[in-house]
Write a protein that holds these residues in place. Structure first.
Motif, PDB file in Angstrom:
ATOM      1  N   GLU A  12      14.656  -5.218  -0.797  1.00 57.29           N
ATOM      2  CA  GLU A  12      15.430  -4.458   0.173  1.00 57.29           C
ATOM      3  C   GLU A  12      15.055  -4.792   1.614  1.00 57.29           C
ATOM      4  OE1 GLU A  12      15.337   0.174   1.567  1.00 57.29           O
ATOM      5  OE2 GLU A  12      15.203  -0.230  -0.583  1.00 57.29           O
ATOM      6  N   LEU A  13      13.747  -4.870   1.891  1.00 57.96           N
ATOM      7  CA  LEU A  13      13.276  -5.007   3.268  1.00 57.96           C
ATOM      8  C   LEU A  13      12.962  -6.440   3.692  1.00 57.96           C
ATOM      9  CD1 LEU A  13      10.903  -1.900   3.296  1.00 57.96           C
ATOM     10  CD2 LEU A  13      13.239  -2.061   4.203  1.00 57.96           C
ATOM     11  N   MET A  14      12.740  -7.325   2.723  1.00 59.36           N
ATOM     12  CA  MET A  14      12.389  -8.712   3.043  1.00 59.36           C
ATOM     13  C   MET A  14      13.224  -9.665   2.196  1.00 59.36           C
ATOM     14  SD  MET A  14       8.259  -8.449   3.336  1.00 59.36           S
ATOM     15  CE  MET A  14       7.504  -7.218   4.379  1.00 59.36           C
ATOM     16  N   PRO A  15      14.513  -9.774   2.493  1.00 59.39           N
ATOM     17  CA  PRO A  15      15.388 -10.620   1.673  1.00 59.39           C
ATOM     18  C   PRO A  15      15.057 -12.111   1.760  1.00 59.39           C
ATOM     19  CG  PRO A  15      16.566  -9.802   3.594  1.00 59.39           C
ATOM     20  CD  PRO A  15      15.233  -9.112   3.574  1.00 59.39           C
ATOM     21  N   ALA A  23       1.635   0.695 -13.241  1.00 60.84           N
ATOM     22  CA  ALA A  23       2.747  -0.195 -13.595  1.00 60.84           C
ATOM     23  C   ALA A  23       4.021   0.147 -12.816  1.00 60.84           C
ATOM     24  CB  ALA A  23       3.002  -0.143 -15.095  1.00 60.84           C
ATOM     25  N   ASP A  24       4.295   1.438 -12.622  1.00 62.04           N
ATOM     26  CA  ASP A  24       5.488   1.843 -11.873  1.00 62.04           C
ATOM     27  C   ASP A  24       5.442   1.378 -10.421  1.00 62.04           C
ATOM     28  OD1 ASP A  24       6.423   3.080 -14.139  1.00 62.04           O
ATOM     29  OD2 ASP A  24       5.946   5.111 -13.475  1.00 62.04           O
ATOM     30  N   SER A  25       4.258   1.293  -9.847  1.00 63.89           N
ATOM     31  CA  SER A  25       4.121   0.866  -8.455  1.00 63.89           C
ATOM     32  C   SER A  25       4.554  -0.570  -8.259  1.00 63.89           C
ATOM     33  CB  SER A  25       2.675   1.037  -7.979  1.00 63.89           C
ATOM     34  OG  SER A  25       2.299   2.385  -8.005  1.00 63.89           O
ATOM     35  N   VAL A  26       4.355  -1.394  -9.283  1.00 63.60           N
ATOM     36  CA  VAL A  26       4.758  -2.801  -9.184  1.00 63.60           C
ATOM     37  C   VAL A  26       6.272  -2.901  -9.056  1.00 63.60           C
ATOM     38  CG1 VAL A  26       4.717  -5.056 -10.305  1.00 63.60           C
ATOM     39  CG2 VAL A  26       2.719  -3.558 -10.465  1.00 63.60           C
ATOM     40  N   SER A  27       7.001  -2.155  -9.873  1.00 63.79           N
ATOM     41  CA  SER A  27       8.461  -2.206  -9.775  1.00 63.79           C
ATOM     42  C   SER A  27       8.931  -1.627  -8.443  1.00 63.79           C
ATOM     43  CB  SER A  27       9.132  -1.501 -10.954  1.00 63.79           C
ATOM     44  OG  SER A  27       8.807  -0.134 -10.967  1.00 63.79           O
ATOM     45  N   ASP A  28       8.239  -0.604  -7.937  1.00 69.28           N
ATOM     46  CA  ASP A  28       8.578  -0.058  -6.614  1.00 69.28           C
ATOM     47  C   ASP A  28       8.390  -1.117  -5.529  1.00 69.28           C
ATOM     48  OD1 ASP A  28       9.097   2.365  -7.831  1.00 69.28           O
ATOM     49  OD2 ASP A  28       7.205   3.299  -7.187  1.00 69.28           O
ATOM     50  N   LEU A  35       8.467  -4.414  -5.893  1.00 69.07           N
ATOM     51  CA  LEU A  35       9.496  -5.447  -6.025  1.00 69.07           C
ATOM     52  C   LEU A  35      10.827  -4.986  -5.439  1.00 69.07           C
ATOM     53  CD1 LEU A  35       8.695  -6.765  -9.607  1.00 69.07           C
ATOM     54  CD2 LEU A  35       8.018  -7.761  -7.407  1.00 69.07           C
ATOM     55  N   ALA A  36      11.185  -3.729  -5.677  1.00 69.83           N
ATOM     56  CA  ALA A  36      12.433  -3.190  -5.130  1.00 69.83           C
ATOM     57  C   ALA A  36      12.386  -3.169  -3.605  1.00 69.83           C
ATOM     58  CB  ALA A  36      12.683  -1.785  -5.671  1.00 69.83           C
ATOM     59  N   LYS A  37      11.266  -2.725  -3.043  1.00 73.38           N
ATOM     60  CA  LYS A  37      11.148  -2.660  -1.580  1.00 73.38           C
ATOM     61  C   LYS A  37      11.131  -4.042  -0.950  1.00 73.38           C
ATOM     62  CE  LYS A  37       9.255   1.886  -0.885  1.00 73.38           C
ATOM     63  NZ  LYS A  37      10.188   2.476   0.048  1.00 73.38           N
ATOM     64  N   GLU A  73       0.817  -1.213   0.000  1.00 78.70           N
ATOM     65  CA  GLU A  73       0.000   0.000   0.000  1.00 78.70           C
ATOM     66  C   GLU A  73       0.851   1.264   0.000  1.00 78.70           C
ATOM     67  OE1 GLU A  73      -2.682  -0.769   3.262  1.00 78.70           O
ATOM     68  OE2 GLU A  73      -4.052  -1.889   1.941  1.00 78.70           O
ATOM     69  N   THR A  74       2.030   1.222   0.617  1.00 76.41           N
ATOM     70  CA  THR A  74       2.908   2.406   0.597  1.00 76.41           C
ATOM     71  C   THR A  74       3.463   2.670  -0.791  1.00 76.41           C
ATOM     72  OG1 THR A  74       4.947   1.225   1.185  1.00 76.41           O
ATOM     73  CG2 THR A  74       3.619   2.106   3.015  1.00 76.41           C
ATOM     74  N   THR A  75       3.512   1.641  -1.645  1.00 79.22           N
ATOM     75  CA  THR A  75       3.996   1.835  -3.009  1.00 79.22           C
ATOM     76  C   THR A  75       2.861   2.159  -3.977  1.00 79.22           C
ATOM     77  OG1 THR A  75       3.845  -0.516  -3.588  1.00 79.22           O
ATOM     78  CG2 THR A  75       5.934   0.265  -2.649  1.00 79.22           C
ATOM     79  N   GLY A  76       1.617   2.161  -3.489  1.00 80.38           N
ATOM     80  CA  GLY A  76       0.481   2.504  -4.339  1.00 80.38           C
ATOM     81  C   GLY A  76      -0.277   1.314  -4.888  1.00 80.38           C
ATOM     82  N   LEU A  77       0.060   0.112  -4.452  1.00 81.80           N
ATOM     83  CA  LEU A  77      -0.650  -1.072  -4.912  1.00 81.80           C
ATOM     84  C   LEU A  77      -1.853  -1.313  -4.010  1.00 81.80           C
ATOM     85  CD1 LEU A  77       0.831  -4.201  -6.389  1.00 81.80           C
ATOM     86  CD2 LEU A  77      -0.848  -4.503  -4.606  1.00 81.80           C
ATOM     87  N   SER A  78      -3.008  -1.463  -4.600  1.00 80.01           N
ATOM     88  CA  SER A  78      -4.229  -1.776  -3.863  1.00 80.01           C
ATOM     89  C   SER A  78      -4.369  -3.302  -3.809  1.00 80.01           C
ATOM     90  CB  SER A  78      -5.434  -1.151  -4.571  1.00 80.01           C
ATOM     91  OG  SER A  78      -6.626  -1.540  -3.945  1.00 80.01           O
ATOM     92  N   VAL A  79      -4.267  -3.866  -2.617  1.00 79.33           N
ATOM     93  CA  VAL A  79      -4.285  -5.320  -2.445  1.00 79.33           C
ATOM     94  C   VAL A  79      -5.730  -5.806  -2.327  1.00 79.33           C
ATOM     95  CG1 VAL A  79      -3.556  -7.241  -0.975  1.00 79.33           C
ATOM     96  CG2 VAL A  79      -2.037  -5.283  -1.309  1.00 79.33           C
ATOM     97  N   ASP A  80      -6.112  -6.699  -3.245  1.00 77.28           N
ATOM     98  CA  ASP A  80      -7.430  -7.326  -3.164  1.00 77.28           C
ATOM     99  C   ASP A  80      -7.390  -8.555  -2.265  1.00 77.28           C
ATOM    100  OD1 ASP A  80      -8.534  -5.435  -4.913  1.00 77.28           O
ATOM    101  OD2 ASP A  80      -8.045  -6.648  -6.674  1.00 77.28           O
ATOM    102  N   SER A  81      -6.299  -9.311  -2.357  1.00 78.98           N
ATOM    103  CA  SER A  81      -6.144 -10.475  -1.469  1.00 78.98           C
ATOM    104  C   SER A  81      -4.673 -10.843  -1.348  1.00 78.98           C
ATOM    105  CB  SER A  81      -6.950 -11.676  -1.978  1.00 78.98           C
ATOM    106  OG  SER A  81      -6.395 -12.211  -3.139  1.00 78.98           O
TER     107      SER A  81
END
Length: 99
Positions: free
Chosen positions: A61-64, A49-54, A56-58, A16-24
């Motif tokens: 970085e945060l959950m290796p 589309a840009d939010s998806v790459s954001d 994946l990057a996070k 949600e912080t990257t702009g993705l609205s989670v349905d499930s």
């Protein structure tokens, strides 16, 4: 169950912080015959589309301990930059980790 609930809540907050609205976000059957236990998680949502790459990057970085097994993106409509997202993630669970 507590560990899975805590991890799924973390993933939803991050998405949600990257702009993705989670349905499930659903845990699938745990894979226990691997070197370490693997908890598959399936995320379905909608995002730019840009939010998806954001995201994946996070995640990297945060959950290796998370591995993206598959990514499916489908355009919402012709000419739209919003996509329907389906991620199959593998969480490599540390058996010694307890909540």
């Amino acid at each position: 169950v507590k560990r899975v609930n805590a991890r799924t809540a973390e993933i939803v907050r991050l998405a949600e912080t990257t702009g993705l609205s989670v349905d499930s976000l659903q845990p699938l059957d745990m894979i226990t015959d691997a070197r370490v236990p693997v908890q598959p998680l399936e995320l379905i949502g909608v995002a730019q589309a840009d939010s998806v790459s954001d995201l994946l990057a996070k995640l990297g970085e945060l959950m290796p301990d998370m591995h993206i097994q598959t990514i499916e993106l489908a355009s919402q409509s012709l000419g739209s930059d919003r996509v329907r997202v389906r991620l199959l993630m593998y969480w490599f669970v540390d058996p010694s980790d307890t909540l």
